[in-house]
Design an enzyme around this catalytic site. Structure first.
Site, mmCIF file in Angstrom:
data_model
loop_
_atom_site.group_PDB
_atom_site.id
_atom_site.type_symbol
_atom_site.label_atom_id
_atom_site.label_comp_id
_atom_site.label_asym_id
_atom_site.label_seq_id
_atom_site.Cartn_x
_atom_site.Cartn_y
_atom_site.Cartn_z
ATOM 1 C CE1 TYR A 1 24.528 60.824 -17.176
ATOM 2 C CE2 TYR A 1 25.385 62.618 -15.832
ATOM 3 C CZ TYR A 1 24.331 61.839 -16.257
ATOM 4 O OH TYR A 1 23.081 62.079 -15.770
ATOM 5 C CE LYS B 1 20.572 64.741 -15.177
ATOM 6 N NZ LYS B 1 19.151 64.840 -14.771
#
Length: 269
Positions: A155, A162
């Site tokens: 990620y 995020k």
């Protein structure tokens, strides 16, 4: 109906398996009037997918990083509605060289693109639509999050973006409360959307969730996430702002795998 009379903006609608599309569907089922946005070459997909909603709606093009797009959208909605009651921020992007194990080698430019498009854009949308929220006497902003209190495989810089998105949620809540605007994030478990499947190693997320989530998590069912988004945009959460609401089957609350969900366990007396 939960959203009867509400005027909602749903960004980031792509195909009918996207979370944003399901938010649009549930919102309409609950009485809201909606418009959606798409972008660039994907506009055709957006225009095609809205035909599958209970009521086909207007589609506007929005490049969230272009101030002129935001201004044009605000003017369109002002002309059509004169105000806005809620908006979903469902926009995220990170270049391929900032994902998939490239954390240490990703160039600053790629990290900046991930931050601007996936996190800073929430602030841009909030400020761009603020005059419409003020005209409506307040409203609700919701963004789609993925829990980043831990580092995830593959990620990488999207995870950093995020984490920034969660911080931006809190700061927006601080600054927009004076206008009666609530700002929250829904942290969803992994779902098999087009966007998610573009992340290298997505199958790892599915395997981990199957092991740890106390509730059975279905990566093919965005409905629970869509329902929470609509709840946060309703009048049933008038004093909820600055929150990161997890809709992940309880995964975030459990440190290690849960007992086999299929095996019999002794009931407490």
């Amino acid at each position: 109906m939960l959203l009867k009379g509400k005027r909602l903006l749903i960004t980031g609608v792509l195909t009918s398996d996207s979370i944003a599309w399901h938010v649009a569907r549930v919102a309409q089922e609950e009485g809201a009037e909606i418009v959606v946005t798409g972008f660039g070459r994907a506009m055709r997909l957006t225009q095609r997918s809205v035909k599958r909603l209970p009521t086909p709606c207007e589609v506007y093009e929005l490049d969230i990083n272009e101030p002129d797009h935001l201004e044009a959208l605000r003017e369109e909605l002002d002309s059509e509605w004169g105000g806005l009651d809620g908006a979903l921020h469902a926009i995220a992007f990170a270049p391929a060289d900032s994902l998939g194990g490239n954390f240490l080698t990703a160039p600053a430019e790629s990290a900046a693109i991930a931050f601007q498009t996936s996190a800073f854009s929430y602030k841009a949308l909030a400020v761009g639509m603020l005059p419409l929220f003020r005209a409506a006497g307040g409203g609700s902003l919701v963004t789609l999050d993925f829990d980043n209190t831990q580092a995830w495989p593959a990620y990488d810089w999207m995870g950093v973006a995020k984490a920034a998105l969660e911080a931006i949620t809190r700061y927006l809540a601080r600054d927009l409360g004076r206008y009666g605007v609530r700002v929250n994030a829904v942290s969803a478990g992994p779902l098999g959307t087009v966007a998610a499947k573009s992340i290298p190693g997505f199958s790892v997320f599915e395997e981990v969730w199957n092991d740890r989530a106390p509730l059975r998590w279905d990566t093919a069912n965005p409905d629970p996430v869509a329902r929470m988004v609509c709840l946060l945009m309703s009048d049933w959460t008038p004093m909820t702002t600055g929150e990161i609401v997890h809709v992940d089957g309880g995964f975030h609350a459990v440190a290690v795998g849960t007992p086999d969900k299929a095996e019999a366990v002794e009931e407490p007396e």
